[in-house]
Design a protein around this motif. Structure first.
Motif, short mmCIF file in Angstrom:
data_model
loop_
_atom_site.label_atom_id
_atom_site.label_comp_id
_atom_site.label_asym_id
_atom_site.label_seq_id
_atom_site.Cartn_x
_atom_site.Cartn_y
_atom_site.Cartn_z
N THR A 193 0.47 -1.27 -0.33
CA THR A 193 0.03 0.10 0.18
C THR A 193 1.45 1.35 -0.05
OG1 THR A 193 -0.24 0.06 2.51
CG2 THR A 193 -1.97 -1.11 1.35
N GLY A 194 0.18 2.48 -0.32
CA GLY A 194 1.01 3.74 -0.18
C GLY A 194 0.68 4.63 -1.47
N PRO A 195 0.51 5.93 -0.95
CA PRO A 195 -0.32 6.70 -1.95
C PRO A 195 0.52 6.72 -3.38
CG PRO A 195 1.54 7.61 -1.31
CD PRO A 195 1.53 6.51 -0.26
N ASN A 196 1.28 6.05 -3.70
CA ASN A 196 1.81 5.57 -5.32
C ASN A 196 1.02 4.62 -6.03
OD1 ASN A 196 3.65 5.02 -3.53
ND2 ASN A 196 4.83 6.29 -4.81
N VAL A 197 0.84 3.72 -5.09
CA VAL A 197 0.55 2.15 -5.48
C VAL A 197 -0.76 1.96 -6.16
CG1 VAL A 197 0.77 -0.03 -4.41
CG2 VAL A 197 2.47 1.89 -3.35
N PHE A 198 -0.86 1.42 -6.64
CA PHE A 198 -1.95 1.00 -7.48
C PHE A 198 -1.95 -0.85 -7.54
CE2 PHE A 198 -4.85 0.52 -10.68
CZ PHE A 198 -6.36 1.02 -10.12
N PRO A 199 -2.70 -1.59 -6.79
CA PRO A 199 -2.47 -2.36 -6.90
C PRO A 199 -3.30 -3.19 -8.18
CG PRO A 199 -2.90 -2.10 -4.35
CD PRO A 199 -2.98 -0.63 -5.35
N ILE A 200 -3.43 -4.10 -8.67
CA ILE A 200 -3.98 -5.26 -9.59
C ILE A 200 -3.74 -6.17 -9.37
CG2 ILE A 200 -3.81 -3.57 -11.32
CD1 ILE A 200 -1.94 -5.48 -13.25
N LEU A 201 -5.49 -7.02 -9.85
CA LEU A 201 -5.39 -8.69 -9.97
C LEU A 201 -5.16 -9.57 -10.48
CD1 LEU A 201 -6.87 -10.84 -8.03
CD2 LEU A 201 -8.17 -10.44 -9.67
N GLU A 210 -7.89 -5.83 -15.97
CA GLU A 210 -6.08 -4.74 -15.45
C GLU A 210 -5.76 -4.39 -15.97
OE1 GLU A 210 -7.39 -5.80 -11.25
OE2 GLU A 210 -8.83 -4.75 -12.43
N THR A 211 -5.08 -4.88 -17.09
CA THR A 211 -3.52 -3.67 -17.74
C THR A 211 -4.71 -3.12 -17.95
OG1 THR A 211 -3.03 -5.66 -18.46
CG2 THR A 211 -1.58 -3.71 -19.31
N ASP A 212 -6.08 -2.77 -18.45
CA ASP A 212 -6.05 -1.48 -19.74
C ASP A 212 -6.89 -1.06 -17.66
OD1 ASP A 212 -6.13 -2.16 -21.31
OD2 ASP A 212 -8.34 -3.76 -21.79
N ARG A 213 -7.12 -0.89 -16.95
CA ARG A 213 -8.00 -0.33 -15.94
C ARG A 213 -5.90 0.16 -15.53
NH1 ARG A 213 -8.47 -0.81 -9.96
NH2 ARG A 213 -7.27 -2.71 -10.22
N LEU A 214 -5.59 -0.26 -15.55
CA LEU A 214 -4.15 0.12 -14.65
C LEU A 214 -2.94 1.28 -15.81
CD1 LEU A 214 -1.63 0.83 -13.09
CD2 LEU A 214 -0.30 -1.30 -14.50
N ALA A 215 -3.43 0.90 -16.77
CA ALA A 215 -3.08 2.40 -18.39
C ALA A 215 -3.59 3.45 -17.64
CB ALA A 215 -3.70 2.03 -19.92
N ARG A 216 -5.66 3.40 -17.18
CA ARG A 216 -5.68 4.56 -17.26
C ARG A 216 -5.74 5.42 -16.26
NH1 ARG A 216 -10.81 0.92 -18.83
NH2 ARG A 216 -10.71 0.56 -16.72
N GLU A 217 -5.56 4.58 -14.92
CA GLU A 217 -4.65 4.98 -13.87
C GLU A 217 -3.51 5.94 -14.23
OE1 GLU A 217 -4.56 6.43 -9.43
OE2 GLU A 217 -6.47 5.79 -11.28
N LEU A 218 -2.37 5.10 -14.94
CA LEU A 218 -1.16 5.63 -15.08
C LEU A 218 -1.47 7.14 -16.02
CD1 LEU A 218 1.43 3.73 -17.07
CD2 LEU A 218 0.96 6.05 -17.41
N ARG A 269 -4.14 8.97 -16.13
CA ARG A 269 -4.75 10.38 -14.62
C ARG A 269 -3.83 10.58 -14.13
NH1 ARG A 269 -6.36 10.91 -9.60
NH2 ARG A 269 -5.67 8.61 -9.37
N ARG A 270 -2.21 10.06 -13.85
CA ARG A 270 -1.37 10.59 -12.76
C ARG A 270 -0.58 10.89 -13.73
NH1 ARG A 270 -0.55 7.15 -7.43
NH2 ARG A 270 -2.98 5.85 -7.12
N TYR A 271 -0.40 10.59 -14.80
CA TYR A 271 0.91 11.02 -15.48
C TYR A 271 0.63 12.56 -16.19
CZ TYR A 271 3.37 12.46 -20.07
OH TYR A 271 3.91 13.34 -20.52
N ASP A 272 -0.77 12.96 -16.13
CA ASP A 272 -1.32 14.11 -16.81
C ASP A 272 -1.61 14.85 -15.22
OD1 ASP A 272 -2.12 12.79 -19.33
OD2 ASP A 272 -3.67 12.85 -19.13
N GLY A 273 -1.54 14.87 -13.93
CA GLY A 273 -1.90 15.43 -12.94
C GLY A 273 -0.40 15.55 -12.70
N SER A 274 0.45 15.05 -12.72
CA SER A 274 1.83 15.61 -12.75
C SER A 274 2.45 16.65 -13.26
CB SER A 274 3.03 14.48 -12.55
OG SER A 274 3.12 14.21 -14.27
N ALA A 275 1.53 16.89 -15.01
CA ALA A 275 2.23 18.16 -15.49
C ALA A 275 1.56 19.40 -15.07
CB ALA A 275 1.20 17.87 -16.60
#
Length: 323
Positions: free
Chosen positions: A124-132, A307-315, A317-323
């Motif tokens: 767990t952690g703020p930059n952790v996104f677990p997947i199945l 889960e790979t697609d779900r992770l890609a969407r989250e990636l 989202r976070r990438y855009d937020g880091s801009a």
């Protein structure tokens, strides 16, 4: 960050098929959502240094593909071998590269923008996104293309077509020849009784005695036994299968099979992993997989694991937020 141009993504690994598939699979899932240029990077370490803890491995000892500026927009890495590089990338790129690590890096999480471990690791952690499971390259399009390449051999096989994918020795499991022979006997009886056919594939971790034992028991059945030579029909087997059996030692194998939406059965092996037990229990809870008990018991339909697609969407989202 990209000023209208395609994203530059590096997919970094040591080149082993199961590890590389995680980095490439996630990169390809991102590219399905946004224009991107993917560069595959394979790296290694001189003189056996790769066996040391990542902190002790000097980056200058790297072998393989070039790792140098201009840095990518997104760095996606998988596997222990990448850690001496992944953990330094934020500094090397002055924070302008978004750094993603699959699996549990067992390194300070602050060295990454995003960590994507399997749920069963419990990280767990703020930059952790677990997947199945694990990221993979399975899509309906990829399966259809691979089936087309092997259609001449696979299309005539009688139904039910059963894909059997066999792993091998790991930290928690082993596959001795006598156990492999018993598994093969159970599979052979099931296919004989159903009037179906077999599509059998081994991995590089399958011990030679186990491979020989299973091949000897199963090679007389209608179907295809891939002997490791020529083109790998693994994706084609998954595409052609009516049901899929995988050994319990591998997260990747079960995740790939679950991404097809087809009935999935887990083959038992000597040994035990609490983490993998949690993973298989969750697959069973979701109606995706069940233990193999010698028959293709009816199963309810389930949504293919994506889960790979779900992770890609989250990636993104976070990438855009880091801009």
């Amino acid at each position: 960050m990209t000023a209208g141009r395609p994203l530059r993504i590096w997919a970094v690994s040591d080149g082993r098929a199961g590890i590389e598939a995680q980095a490439l699979g996630l990169a390809e899932a991102v590219a399905r959502l946004r224009p991107a240029l993917i560069t595959r990077k394979r790296i290694g370490w001189r003189g056996g240094l790769g066996r040391l803890p990542w902190r002790m491995i000097p980056p200058a000892a790297r072998t393989g593909d070039a790792i140098a500026p201009p840095w990518p927009d997104i760095w996606i890495a998988a596997g222990r071998a990448t850690l001496p590089l992944s953990t330094r990338m934020l500094d090397w790129a002055d924070g302008r590269t978004f750094v993603v690590q699959t699996q549990d890096p067992k390194a300070p999480l602050a060295r990454f923008d995003l960590v994507a471990p399997p749920q069963h690791d419990g990280l767990t952690g703020p930059n952790v996104f677990p997947i199945l499971g694990a990221p993979n390259r399975i899509t309906p399009e990829a399966l259809a293309l691979e089936f087309a390449r092997f259609q001449e051999r696979l299309a005539p096989l009688p139904h039910p077509r059963v894909a059997v994918v066999v792993g091998g020795r790991s930290k928690a499991h082993r596959l001795p020849a006598d156990h492999a022979r018993r598994l093969a006997g159970d599979i052979a009886r099931m296919i004989d009784e159903s009037g179906g056919s077999l599509m059998l594939s081994f991995t590089r971790r399958t011990p030679a005695p186990a491979r020989a034992a299973m091949s000897g028991e199963l090679s007389s059945l209608p179907g295809v036994v891939w002997d490791g030579t020529g083109e790998n029909p693994y994706f084609a087997f998954l595409a052609a299968a009516d049901a899929i059996l995988v050994t319990e030692d591998s997260t990747n194998l079960a995740t790939d099979a679950a991404a097809t939406g087809k009935p999935l059965f887990i083959l038992p092996m000597p040994g035990h992993s609490a983490k993998l037990a949690r993973f298989h229990a969750e697959l069973e809870r979701r109606g995706i997989a069940r233990p193999f008990a010698g028959a293709l018991t009816p199963v309810d339909a389930y949504e293919p694991l994506a889960e790979t697609d779900r992770l890609a969407r989250e990636l993104l989202r976070r990438y855009d937020g880091s801009a």
